[in-house]
Motif scaffolding. Structure first.
Motif, short mmCIF file in Angstrom:
data_model
loop_
_atom_site.label_atom_id
_atom_site.label_comp_id
_atom_site.label_asym_id
_atom_site.label_seq_id
_atom_site.Cartn_x
_atom_site.Cartn_y
_atom_site.Cartn_z
N LYS A 18 -2.93 6.65 1.07
CA LYS A 18 -1.94 5.55 1.41
C LYS A 18 -1.80 5.16 2.94
O LYS A 18 -1.79 6.22 3.64
N ARG A 19 -1.45 3.99 3.08
CA ARG A 19 -1.22 3.69 4.51
C ARG A 19 0.35 4.13 4.90
O ARG A 19 1.05 3.24 4.50
N THR A 20 0.49 5.15 5.53
CA THR A 20 2.10 5.36 5.86
C THR A 20 2.80 4.43 6.41
O THR A 20 4.06 4.63 6.52
N ASN B 294 5.49 0.52 2.37
CA ASN B 294 5.67 2.01 2.19
C ASN B 294 6.81 2.49 3.14
O ASN B 294 7.51 3.12 2.46
N HIS C 229 9.93 1.58 1.01
CA HIS C 229 9.97 2.55 -0.24
C HIS C 229 10.72 3.84 0.08
O HIS C 229 11.71 4.27 -0.38
N GLU C 230 10.16 4.29 1.30
CA GLU C 230 10.57 5.60 1.65
C GLU C 230 11.96 5.65 2.14
O GLU C 230 12.85 6.35 1.71
#
Ligand SMILES: [Zn+2]
Length: 92
Positions: free
Chosen positions: A30-32, A37, A40-41
């Motif tokens: 995953k591309r953090t 992303n 989402h976090e």
């Protein structure tokens, strides 16, 4: 369930049935730092995860195994899956 290492499947590029090599599909890392992303976090780590009430999250026990089938003639790759959940997956 036991799966073969090679299987005859239809290749769209060759337009015929050709032997394909079956390999287990592995998702890329995953591309953090990607925007989606991070969003989402941000949404899932705080409070009730965007929901009115806290919902108990139950993880499914079995996985739906997916393979990557590679054509032995033109090296075209296509996804291959039975669409069923199973506990054990072994390739022979
Ligand atoms: Zn092919």
């Amino acid at each position: 369930m036991k799966f073969p290492k090679e299987k005859k499947l239809y290749c769209k590029k060759c337009k015929k049935h050709v032997k394909h090599k079956l390999k287990e599909f592995k998702a890329a890392a995953k591309r953090t730092m990607a925007a989606g992303n991070r969003r989402h976090e941000r949404n899932t780590d705080h409070g009730y995860m965007g929901k009115y009430k806290y919902v108990v999250f139950v993880k499914k026990q079995n996985k739906n195994p997916t393979f990557v089938a590679e054509c032995t003639e033109c090296k075209q790759k296509i996804p291959y899956s039975l669409g069923k959940r199973m506990k054990k997956v072994a390739q022979q």
